[in-house]
Design a protein around this motif. Structure first.
Motif, mmCIF file in Angstrom:
data_model
loop_
_atom_site.group_PDB
_atom_site.id
_atom_site.type_symbol
_atom_site.label_atom_id
_atom_site.label_comp_id
_atom_site.label_asym_id
_atom_site.label_seq_id
_atom_site.Cartn_x
_atom_site.Cartn_y
_atom_site.Cartn_z
ATOM 1 N N GLY A 240 0.917 -1.690 -0.061
ATOM 2 C CA GLY A 240 -0.686 0.068 -0.040
ATOM 3 C C GLY A 240 0.814 1.377 -0.253
ATOM 4 O O GLY A 240 0.419 2.064 -0.990
ATOM 5 N N ILE A 241 1.420 1.130 0.857
ATOM 6 C CA ILE A 241 2.882 2.719 0.844
ATOM 7 C C ILE A 241 3.231 2.871 -0.124
ATOM 8 O O ILE A 241 3.343 3.949 -1.570
ATOM 9 N N MET A 242 3.893 1.749 -1.007
ATOM 10 C CA MET A 242 4.108 1.387 -2.456
ATOM 11 C C MET A 242 3.495 2.193 -3.462
ATOM 12 O O MET A 242 3.968 2.858 -4.016
ATOM 13 N N VAL A 243 2.417 2.049 -3.960
ATOM 14 C CA VAL A 243 2.117 2.190 -4.781
ATOM 15 C C VAL A 243 1.458 3.489 -4.355
ATOM 16 O O VAL A 243 1.688 4.600 -5.497
ATOM 17 N N THR A 244 1.268 4.228 -3.234
ATOM 18 C CA THR A 244 0.945 5.756 -2.852
ATOM 19 C C THR A 244 2.155 6.239 -3.212
ATOM 20 O O THR A 244 2.077 7.466 -4.066
ATOM 21 N N VAL A 245 3.064 6.017 -3.197
ATOM 22 C CA VAL A 245 4.722 6.342 -3.268
ATOM 23 C C VAL A 245 5.381 6.402 -4.734
ATOM 24 O O VAL A 245 5.752 7.671 -4.985
ATOM 25 N N VAL A 246 4.308 5.877 -5.395
ATOM 26 C CA VAL A 246 5.361 5.694 -6.677
ATOM 27 C C VAL A 246 4.352 7.009 -7.117
ATOM 28 O O VAL A 246 4.883 6.978 -8.726
ATOM 29 N N TRP A 247 2.834 6.644 -6.776
ATOM 30 C CA TRP A 247 1.871 7.858 -7.715
ATOM 31 C C TRP A 247 2.656 9.178 -7.177
ATOM 32 O O TRP A 247 2.971 9.976 -8.165
ATOM 33 N N LEU A 248 2.851 9.183 -6.287
ATOM 34 C CA LEU A 248 3.540 10.008 -5.905
ATOM 35 C C LEU A 248 4.935 10.935 -6.623
ATOM 36 O O LEU A 248 5.169 12.534 -6.879
ATOM 37 N N TYR A 249 5.862 10.091 -6.734
ATOM 38 C CA TYR A 249 6.798 10.626 -7.664
ATOM 39 C C TYR A 249 6.766 10.510 -9.253
ATOM 40 O O TYR A 249 7.038 11.416 -9.795
ATOM 41 N N VAL A 250 5.819 9.843 -9.703
ATOM 42 C CA VAL A 250 5.072 9.832 -10.874
ATOM 43 C C VAL A 250 5.267 11.481 -11.076
ATOM 44 O O VAL A 250 5.167 11.984 -12.558
ATOM 45 N N GLU A 251 3.446 11.867 -10.616
ATOM 46 C CA GLU A 251 3.682 12.762 -10.352
ATOM 47 C C GLU A 251 3.918 14.187 -10.270
ATOM 48 O O GLU A 251 3.765 15.293 -11.151
ATOM 49 N N ILE A 252 5.085 13.888 -9.335
ATOM 50 C CA ILE A 252 6.223 15.303 -9.253
ATOM 51 C C ILE A 252 6.662 15.257 -10.300
ATOM 52 O O ILE A 252 6.896 16.348 -11.035
ATOM 53 N N LEU A 253 7.124 14.236 -11.276
ATOM 54 C CA LEU A 253 8.246 14.134 -12.085
ATOM 55 C C LEU A 253 7.453 14.479 -13.321
ATOM 56 O O LEU A 253 8.166 15.799 -14.197
ATOM 57 N N ARG A 254 6.591 14.088 -13.470
ATOM 58 C CA ARG A 254 5.749 15.725 -14.158
ATOM 59 C C ARG A 254 5.296 16.745 -14.700
ATOM 60 O O ARG A 254 5.468 17.723 -15.018
ATOM 61 N N LEU A 255 5.017 16.807 -13.120
ATOM 62 C CA LEU A 255 4.823 18.419 -12.278
ATOM 63 C C LEU A 255 6.316 19.526 -12.916
ATOM 64 O O LEU A 255 6.289 20.298 -13.762
ATOM 65 N N ILE A 256 7.050 18.424 -12.383
ATOM 66 C CA ILE A 256 8.296 19.524 -12.785
ATOM 67 C C ILE A 256 9.214 19.503 -14.417
ATOM 68 O O ILE A 256 9.108 20.955 -15.290
ATOM 69 N N ALA A 257 8.337 18.273 -15.056
ATOM 70 C CA ALA A 257 8.938 18.238 -16.742
ATOM 71 C C ALA A 257 7.492 19.701 -17.186
ATOM 72 O O ALA A 257 8.432 20.463 -18.354
ATOM 73 N N ILE A 258 6.752 19.732 -16.720
ATOM 74 C CA ILE A 258 5.657 21.454 -17.412
ATOM 75 C C ILE A 258 6.555 22.654 -16.634
ATOM 76 O O ILE A 258 6.117 23.541 -17.593
ATOM 77 N N PHE A 259 6.546 22.472 -15.561
ATOM 78 C CA PHE A 259 7.519 23.873 -15.459
ATOM 79 C C PHE A 259 7.931 24.240 -15.895
ATOM 80 O O PHE A 259 8.346 25.133 -16.536
ATOM 81 N N GLN A 260 9.572 22.704 -16.729
ATOM 82 C CA GLN A 260 10.267 23.350 -17.135
ATOM 83 C C GLN A 260 9.687 24.083 -19.033
ATOM 84 O O GLN A 260 10.990 24.452 -19.253
ATOM 85 N N SER A 261 8.780 22.643 -19.023
ATOM 86 C CA SER A 261 9.295 22.823 -21.159
ATOM 87 C C SER A 261 8.029 24.432 -20.694
ATOM 88 O O SER A 261 7.904 24.934 -22.178
ATOM 89 N N SER A 262 7.593 25.722 -20.058
ATOM 90 C CA SER A 262 6.787 26.556 -20.155
ATOM 91 C C SER A 262 7.550 28.110 -19.791
ATOM 92 O O SER A 262 7.428 29.157 -20.221
ATOM 93 N N ASP A 263 9.193 27.309 -19.357
ATOM 94 C CA ASP A 263 10.111 27.897 -19.153
ATOM 95 C C ASP A 263 10.663 28.850 -20.753
ATOM 96 O O ASP A 263 10.693 28.607 -21.854
#
Length: 263
Positions: A240-263
């Motif tokens: 259960g903890i792994m499911v949450t942590v992996v989801w969080l990691y992928v979402e943060i990865l995508r969020l950083i990519a969006i910010f970098q692409s908008s620069d």
């Protein structure tokens, strides 16, 4: 419960009761019991925090090992994602946790995480991966410290708000996926990349949802330990903890990519 990894396990159910070990015993048996050393959770085959932590570290160790493979062979991301989804559903609906199936899920999820990390690193710079890793570890660490100190706990009202947020986020993600799949948007991130307000708003929502989900996961572990759940359910907690942590990691990865692409 928010995390489906815990919802189908009776050991973590809200209405579960502690095991009643009381039996009529003789004076001789009582004297012999007092003369024995105190039984540990391992001796009684019950969940403990220490054992659950070890199981969680083992599961993440498997995930990291296969993530290295996924990084060097990014094409394994797709079969890893498919296998991970199938194994996640099996583990969610399985009444009795299976160490082998949970570690198999960790291995498949590692292939996905490694492949998707390589994809984002290639497209948006290799520094995006350590940023996402440390961001994830930071959120998990802060949430755990606050939970251990009793600063954060779940409540029925907050859980209802959390569920509404999760449903709204799931609907938005489904619609967004359809728009991207059919080429209705120019960006590979779809509506997430329309303007900074949406990106920032979603980012804050995801962090709050994931942090609250982690609190619920930690409370489920606490409940299992206090109610004397069988030791095997430590693997379910790790899953259960792994499911949450992996989801969080992928979402943060995508969020950083969006910010970098908008620069």
């Amino acid at each position: 419960m928010a995390n489906p990894a815990f919802s189908n396990s009776p050991a973590f159910a809200a209405g579960a009761k502690a095991v009643d070990y009381s039996k009529p015993i003789s004076a001789e048996e009582l004297d012999a019991m007092y003369g024995r050393p105190s039984a540990t959770p391992v001796d009684t085959d019950r969940m403990s925090y220490e054992d659950t932590i070890v199981k969680t570290l083992v599961a993440f160790g498997v995930l990291l090992a296969t993530a290295v493979v996924g990084w060097f062979v990014p094409l394994l991301m797709i079969p890893g994602a498919i296998a991970g989804l199938v194994l996640a559903l099996v583990n969610i609906f399985k009444k009795q946790p299976s160490r082998g199936l949970i570690l198999a899920y960790a291995a498949a999820e590692g292939l996905f995480v490694g492949g998707v990390s390589n994809f984002f690193a290639t497209g948006f710079g290799f520094d995006i991966v350590p940023q996402a890793v440390f961001g994830t570890l930071g959120i998990v660490g802060v949430t755990l410290v606050l939970f251990l100190n009793g600063k954060v706990r779940t409540s029925p009202r907050m859980t209802k708000i959390f569920m509404v947020g999760m449903i709204g986020y799931a609907v938005f993600s489904l619609i967004n996926f359809g728009l991207v799949a059919f080429g209705a948007t120019e960006s590979i991130f779809g509506l997430r990349d329309v303007n900074p307000i949406i990106s920032i708003g979603l980012g804050i929502l995801i962090v709050l949802l994931a942090a609250y989900s982690l609190v619920m996961d930690f409370e489920n572990v606490k409940t299992g330990v206090e109610r004397g759940a069988p030791r095997i359910f430590g693997w379910q907690a790790a899953f259960g903890i792994m499911v949450t942590v992996v989801w969080l990691y992928v979402e943060i990865l995508r969020l950083i990519a969006i910010f970098q692409s908008s620069d």
